[in-house]
Design a protein around this motif. Structure first.
Motif, short mmCIF file in Angstrom:
data_model
loop_
_atom_site.label_atom_id
_atom_site.label_comp_id
_atom_site.label_asym_id
_atom_site.label_seq_id
_atom_site.Cartn_x
_atom_site.Cartn_y
_atom_site.Cartn_z
N THR A 292 1.40 -1.10 0.13
CA THR A 292 -0.19 -0.19 0.07
C THR A 292 0.71 0.98 -0.01
N ARG A 293 2.12 0.66 0.01
CA ARG A 293 3.09 2.35 0.14
C ARG A 293 3.91 2.70 -0.51
N SER A 294 4.45 3.86 -0.81
CA SER A 294 5.17 4.34 -1.83
C SER A 294 6.78 3.32 -2.28
N ALA A 295 7.11 3.45 -2.79
CA ALA A 295 8.24 2.23 -3.48
C ALA A 295 9.22 2.54 -3.19
N SER A 296 9.14 4.21 -2.94
CA SER A 296 10.06 4.94 -2.69
C SER A 296 9.75 6.24 -2.26
N LEU A 297 11.17 7.61 -1.75
CA LEU A 297 10.40 8.97 -2.43
C LEU A 297 11.56 9.25 -2.75
N GLY A 298 11.54 9.14 -4.26
CA GLY A 298 13.14 8.90 -4.70
C GLY A 298 12.39 8.16 -6.30
N SER A 299 12.35 9.04 -7.35
CA SER A 299 11.94 8.94 -8.63
C SER A 299 12.91 7.30 -8.85
N SER A 300 13.92 6.85 -8.69
CA SER A 300 14.51 5.54 -8.88
C SER A 300 12.95 4.53 -8.75
N SER A 301 12.58 4.33 -8.19
CA SER A 301 11.66 3.78 -7.40
C SER A 301 11.88 1.61 -8.24
N GLY A 302 11.37 1.78 -9.09
CA GLY A 302 11.77 0.61 -9.82
C GLY A 302 12.92 -0.25 -10.41
N SER A 303 14.03 1.27 -9.47
CA SER A 303 15.44 0.38 -9.69
C SER A 303 15.33 -0.43 -8.46
N GLY A 304 14.81 0.38 -7.39
CA GLY A 304 15.49 -0.34 -5.98
C GLY A 304 14.41 -1.31 -5.94
N VAL A 305 13.45 -1.24 -6.37
CA VAL A 305 12.49 -2.39 -6.14
C VAL A 305 12.84 -3.49 -6.95
N SER A 306 13.35 -3.15 -8.16
CA SER A 306 13.78 -4.75 -8.42
C SER A 306 15.16 -5.23 -8.37
N VAL A 307 15.91 -4.59 -7.64
CA VAL A 307 17.18 -4.87 -6.53
C VAL A 307 16.50 -5.76 -5.40
N SER A 308 15.67 -5.13 -4.50
CA SER A 308 15.28 -5.82 -3.72
C SER A 308 14.57 -6.72 -3.59
N ALA A 309 13.83 -7.08 -4.49
CA ALA A 309 12.58 -8.44 -4.88
C ALA A 309 13.64 -9.34 -5.19
N ASN A 310 14.55 -9.19 -5.96
CA ASN A 310 15.25 -10.13 -6.76
C ASN A 310 14.43 -10.19 -7.97
N LEU A 311 14.37 -9.46 -9.14
CA LEU A 311 13.84 -9.20 -9.74
C LEU A 311 15.10 -8.85 -10.97
N VAL A 312 16.34 -8.79 -10.41
CA VAL A 312 17.56 -8.18 -11.15
C VAL A 312 18.54 -8.11 -9.87
#
Length: 773
Positions: A292-312
């Protein structure tokens, strides 16, 4: 490939490091193709739509599909959230029309729909929407989609294919490139020559990638939606054996770039864009620790999520003022953010503010970040990019040794004995009576004392922050940040003292009370004292008078908008079209007029803003007003000197701070204290200074105090109201990070300290909801 024994567990990509990947390839436990296939499987499982519409009535909407991603069209939720469930007293609202959520066709591909207007997160969701484009044949470009990207071995392109697709389809996709590497090198690649061999990368969408759609996240109908050449950093990774796998979702145009003002106004408004780290083309990501929450407070959000969730395995992001640090902080991953601009960005990317934009490296460990930083260096040119003038950094600011050589993987007791760390307490401020900041501030304070101090033995020296009670057990700074500002502002940026608040009153009333009546801005006179302004500055710099009570790291950060975005987009589009022209192809989207004519935006406020940007004609702000470009350059110089004065006069090795005391906000809900970016002014100090920063996961909190909306008495708009009602977060909770900072050229010390802390603390916990398949 060597045969595996029956008892040997299969190689898994989750949480793997570069060293482990290379060992598995060398032993025959895996192939590059098998690695890419594992990541693709995770993308298919976890990378779907992660948000739902907020509508006037909460009614179901028709089923809709979007672009093809990982082999199947995106499918959007039909359930919606009633706006009144988020916005209280909606029946008494009297302001401009609200832009409720809806499905619409995209400009880039009218057969593909996307969410527009108001959205919110999905509770207990199982999708993240972190990657917008996969490097998979047939779906990696809209221009050359489907059979227009047919492999050359399968015969000619079908009728109607754009001529450029013949050029495009010769480039292997991620799986084909993996096959090429396996066929050429097998179990014996030269990891020294190709240190990124088999490492699967995502890239924030603004980075130019010649084999994938690149639009900065925007829904813009380019004639050719991929560039003619790679960004220099992408090119380096490709040469070093990396798999160029995906473009990450980001806040389009690196944070939407603001509105310069003008004749164009939105027809409808959004009460909040909190958590809209959002691309009109690719949608909005979610936080893997609470969807339910923001992926980040910063626009490179998909970069951070993709690394954290082991998508890359790793990702390159871009930071203007929070765009790499925020995703690292809110996704429990490591970050190296080199100083401005050791790594180029604007030479082959769509930026937001060229005076601050810079590239950052996301990975799950600091060692992998450092290895990537080493791999980005060209053996001849170093880190220099002739298309990015900011890469003309002093040679002494780039280490002669490898960055990875300074990363340690042991955090034994006393490992930081003799190291002096300055704690930036300004980063841990909590307004009187507020519960919002306490969970993270209290946890960070314990972490600093227990791990950096007690266990590792660093000498902790704390600054005097507003609303911070000094710790009697710690050494206090002899020269703190406010004292340094008092000595340096009169020399480097005296204009700061003359600033006015939005209501027209002086920002620094103590200054106005001490000087004779003086014009602060044209027609604005203040002053009730006896000192000439220049004599006040001398006295302030020499310590003969007390500084203004509110002169601190927060109040000096404000900058007026610069017109650099108008310049940079024009430059980028012109360069991109010129690159295609020399190759014999035509790109008609080459200026602002065409960009606006061919684009759609998820919020009408951005449509109006981009029309205003199109009509900006002068790189300067209006004469007689504050100048945005000047302020950026002057503030960088001031803040770098402030840091150095504090470091030198307290004999510090480095600085440490909390990234932010605020948890990731609820998507589409109220901002903290009506700050539209949800970024406290003080947190902008590092990026405005352009200094090297390293982020390391530092822990989790399981309680959050989320602000709520309230309607103003006149019913015209919604504002934020603090809440004292706690929200319980399932374990492990919401992550937070510590930030280590030092001046350019001291990255060896910075990596030494940060890596020892990482090894000692071991705080990263993978997001449980997105575990192994």
């Amino acid at each position: 490939m060597k045969e595996k024994s029956a008892t040997e567990p299969p190689f898994r990509v989750e949480e793997t490091t570069i060293e482990e990947l290379h060992a598995a390839i060398r032993s025959g436990a895996t192939t590059v193709r098998a690695v890419v296939e594992q990541y693709l499987a995770r993308v298919r499982r976890y990378n779907g739509v992660a948000s739902q519409l907020v509508t006037a009535d909460g009614a179901l909407v028709l089923e809709a599909t979007g672009t093809v991603r990982a082999g199947a069209p995106l499918r959007f939720p039909t359930a919606t959230v009633k706006a009144a469930d988020i916005l209280p007293d909606l029946d008494h609202y009297k302001g401009p029309p609200l832009e409720f959520g809806r499905m619409e066709p995209t400009a880039s591909d009218p057969t593909a729909q996307q969410q527009f207007g108001m959205i919110t997160g999905i509770p207990d969701g199982d999708q993240l929407n972190a990657l917008g484009t996969l490097n998979i044949r047939g779906e990696r470009s809209v221009t050359c989609r489907g059979d227009f990207d047919r492999h050359p071995s399968l015969g000619p392109l079908p009728p109607g294919a754009p001529p450029v697709c013949e050029f495009f389809r010769r480039q292997p996709d991620a799986l084909e490139r993996a096959d090429e590497l396996d066929a050429q090198y097998g179990c014996n690649p030269d990891f020294e020559a190709m240190p990124m061999y088999g490492v699967v990368f995502s890239f924030k969408d603004p980075f130019d990638t010649k084999d994938m759609r690149t639009t900065g996240g925007g829904d813009a109908a380019y004639d050719i939606d991929f560039p003619a050449r790679d960004h220099v950093l992408v090119e380096q990774l490709r040469k070093k054996g990396a798999i160029i796998f995906a473009k990450a979702v980001n806040t389009e145009y690196n944070g939407r770039a603001g509105d310069p003002g003008g004749a164009h106004q939105p027809n409808k408004v959004l009460p909040s864009a909190l958590g809209y780290q959002r691309s009109t083309w690719a949608g909005n990501p979610a936080n893997p620790y609470d969807t339910t929450r923001s992926a980040s407070l910063g626009s490179s959000s998909g970069s951070g999520v993709s690394v954290s969730a082991n998508l890359v395995m790793a990702s390159l992001g871009e930071e203007t003022r929070a765009s790499c640090r925020g995703p690292s902080n809110h996704n429990a991953i490591a970050l190296i953010l080199p100083h401005k601009s050791m790594l180029g960005f604007n030479g082959g990317a769509i930026g937001a503010d060229i005076y601050c934009d810079r590239a950052g490296i996301h990975s799950r460990t600091l060692l992998d970040c450092a290895k990537i930083l080493d791999a980005l260096k060209d053996p001849v040119e170093g880190y220099y990019d002739p298309r990015d003038p900011y890469t003309t950094v002093p040679r002494a600011s780039v280490l002669a040794t490898s960055y990875a050589s300074h990363v340690l993987t042991a955090g034994k007791s006393g490992a930081l004995a003799g190291v002096r760390l300055g704690i930036i307490r300004e980063s841990m401020a909590s307004p009187a009576g507020s519960n919002t900041e306490r969970p993270i501030i209290d946890a960070a304070a314990r972490e600093i004392n227990d791990v950096l101090g007690s266990h590792l033995g660093a000498t902790l020296v704390e600054s005097k922050g507003p609303r911070w009670t000094p710790d009697p057990a710690l050494e206090q700074m002899r020269t703190n940040f406010s004292m340094a500002l008092a000595r340096l502002v009169p020399v480097f940026m005296p204009d700061i003292l003359f600033r006015l608040s939005p209501d027209g009153s002086p920002v620094f009333p103590d200054f106005a009370a001490a000087i004779v009546p003086t014009e602060f801005q044209p027609g604005k006179v203040f002053g009730s004292g006896s000192l000439q302004p220049i004599d006040y500055c001398v006295a302030l710099a020499e310590g003969r008078i007390a500084p203004p009570h509110n002169l601190d790291l927060a109040t000096v950060q404000h900058q007026v908008m610069a017109n650099a975005f108008r310049f940079h987009i024009s430059q980028y589009l012109g360069r991109r079209a010129a690159d295609w022209k020399v190759r014999g192809f035509h790109e008609g989207l080459c200026d602002w007029q065409q960009l606006n004519a061919r684009s759609k935006f998820w919020g009408d406020d951005q449509r109006a803003a981009f029309k205003n940007w199109e009509e900006v004609a002068d790189p300067r702000n209006p004469l007689g007003q504050r100048q945005g470009i000047n302020e950026r350059i002057m503030l960088r110089e001031l803040l770098r000197r402030v840091d150095m004065m504090v470091i030198l006069e307290n004999k510090l090795d480095a600085l440490v701070r909390l990234h932010t005391p605020w948890p990731p906000g609820l998507i589409g809900h109220a901002y903290q204290y009506n700050i539209a970016s949800n970024l406290s002014p003080e947190s902008l100090s590092g990026p405005n200074a352009g200094l090297t920063e390293v982020l390391i996961p530092a822990g989790y909190v399981t309680i959050a105090f989320d602000p709520v909306f309230q309607l103003t008495p006149d019913g015209r708009r919604y504002i934020s109201k603090p809440s004292d009602q706690p929200t319980r977060i399932p374990p492990p909770g919401l992550p937070f990070s510590l930030v280590f900072r030092a001046e350019p050229g001291k990255e060896d010390i910075l990596l030494h300290i940060a890596s020892i802390y990482e090894a000692a603390s071991k705080r990263r916990i993978p997001p449980p909801r997105f575990g192994p398949l």
